[in-house]
Design a protein around this motif. Structure first.
Motif, PDB file in Angstrom:
ATOM      1  N   ILE A  46      -2.722 -10.802  15.571  1.00  0.00           N
ATOM      2  CA  ILE A  46      -4.040 -11.372  15.291  1.00  0.00           C
ATOM      3  C   ILE A  46      -4.816 -10.347  14.470  1.00  0.00           C
ATOM      4  O   ILE A  46      -4.991  -9.199  14.897  1.00  0.00           O
ATOM      5  CB  ILE A  46      -4.788 -11.706  16.598  1.00  0.00           C
ATOM      6  CG1 ILE A  46      -3.906 -12.550  17.532  1.00  0.00           C
ATOM      7  CG2 ILE A  46      -6.095 -12.407  16.289  1.00  0.00           C
ATOM      8  CD1 ILE A  46      -3.374 -13.825  16.940  1.00  0.00           C
ATOM      9  N   ASP A  47      -5.277 -10.754  13.277  1.00  0.00           N
ATOM     10  CA  ASP A  47      -6.006  -9.817  12.414  1.00  0.00           C
ATOM     11  C   ASP A  47      -7.455  -9.668  12.878  1.00  0.00           C
ATOM     12  O   ASP A  47      -7.880 -10.287  13.860  1.00  0.00           O
ATOM     13  CB  ASP A  47      -5.902 -10.210  10.939  1.00  0.00           C
ATOM     14  CG  ASP A  47      -6.613 -11.500  10.581  1.00  0.00           C
ATOM     15  OD1 ASP A  47      -7.459 -11.985  11.368  1.00  0.00           O
ATOM     16  OD2 ASP A  47      -6.342 -12.042   9.491  1.00  0.00           O
ATOM     17  N   ALA A  48      -8.213  -8.832  12.181  1.00  0.00           N
ATOM     18  CA  ALA A  48      -9.595  -8.528  12.572  1.00  0.00           C
ATOM     19  C   ALA A  48     -10.501  -9.756  12.563  1.00  0.00           C
ATOM     20  O   ALA A  48     -11.498  -9.809  13.276  1.00  0.00           O
ATOM     21  CB  ALA A  48     -10.165  -7.455  11.644  1.00  0.00           C
ATOM     22  N   ASP A  49     -10.141 -10.767  11.757  1.00  0.00           N
ATOM     23  CA  ASP A  49     -10.925 -11.997  11.697  1.00  0.00           C
ATOM     24  C   ASP A  49     -10.497 -13.029  12.738  1.00  0.00           C
ATOM     25  O   ASP A  49     -11.013 -14.136  12.763  1.00  0.00           O
ATOM     26  CB  ASP A  49     -10.818 -12.617  10.300  1.00  0.00           C
ATOM     27  CG  ASP A  49     -11.431 -11.741   9.227  1.00  0.00           C
ATOM     28  OD1 ASP A  49     -12.427 -11.045   9.521  1.00  0.00           O
ATOM     29  OD2 ASP A  49     -10.906 -11.744   8.094  1.00  0.00           O
ATOM     30  N   GLY A  50      -9.493 -12.675  13.564  1.00  0.00           N
ATOM     31  CA  GLY A  50      -9.009 -13.595  14.584  1.00  0.00           C
ATOM     32  C   GLY A  50      -7.967 -14.576  14.084  1.00  0.00           C
ATOM     33  O   GLY A  50      -7.602 -15.504  14.791  1.00  0.00           O
ATOM     34  N   GLU A  51      -7.481 -14.369  12.855  1.00  0.00           N
ATOM     35  CA  GLU A  51      -6.468 -15.251  12.271  1.00  0.00           C
ATOM     36  C   GLU A  51      -5.067 -14.738  12.612  1.00  0.00           C
ATOM     37  O   GLU A  51      -4.791 -13.544  12.466  1.00  0.00           O
ATOM     38  CB  GLU A  51      -6.624 -15.332  10.757  1.00  0.00           C
ATOM     39  CG  GLU A  51      -7.914 -15.979  10.310  1.00  0.00           C
ATOM     40  CD  GLU A  51      -8.016 -17.429  10.721  1.00  0.00           C
ATOM     41  OE1 GLU A  51      -7.012 -18.156  10.621  1.00  0.00           O
ATOM     42  OE2 GLU A  51      -9.099 -17.835  11.160  1.00  0.00           O
ATOM     43  N   PRO A  52      -4.171 -15.636  13.037  1.00  0.00           N
ATOM     44  CA  PRO A  52      -2.810 -15.190  13.363  1.00  0.00           C
ATOM     45  C   PRO A  52      -1.975 -14.957  12.090  1.00  0.00           C
ATOM     46  O   PRO A  52      -2.101 -15.673  11.115  1.00  0.00           O
ATOM     47  CB  PRO A  52      -2.251 -16.353  14.174  1.00  0.00           C
ATOM     48  CG  PRO A  52      -3.037 -17.536  13.740  1.00  0.00           C
ATOM     49  CD  PRO A  52      -4.391 -17.039  13.357  1.00  0.00           C
TER      50      PRO A  52
END
Length: 62
Positions: A46-52
């Protein structure tokens, strides 16, 4: 919340859709291909923006 994510099977190359639970954080698990039934090693970060971000590999490459 489950998010649909499209990947290609590392064995047969067919596009398949998996459901990713981004609220569960980083994950590593095996899921069988819906077409050829071979085990796909999934690595979900999960990246910093919450996108997988999903990486699908053959079980031997994992």
């Amino acid at each position: 919340m489950l998010t649909p994510f499209d990947i290609s099977c590392p064995y047969c190359g067919e596009p398949i859709e998996i459901l990713v639970d981004a609220s569960a954080g980083d994950q590593h698990y095996i899921e069988d291909c819906q077409v050829c039934c071979r085990p796909i090693a999934l690595s979900i970060q999960i990246d910093a923006d919450g996108e997988p971000q999903v990486i699908a590999a053959s079980e031997d490459d994992a």
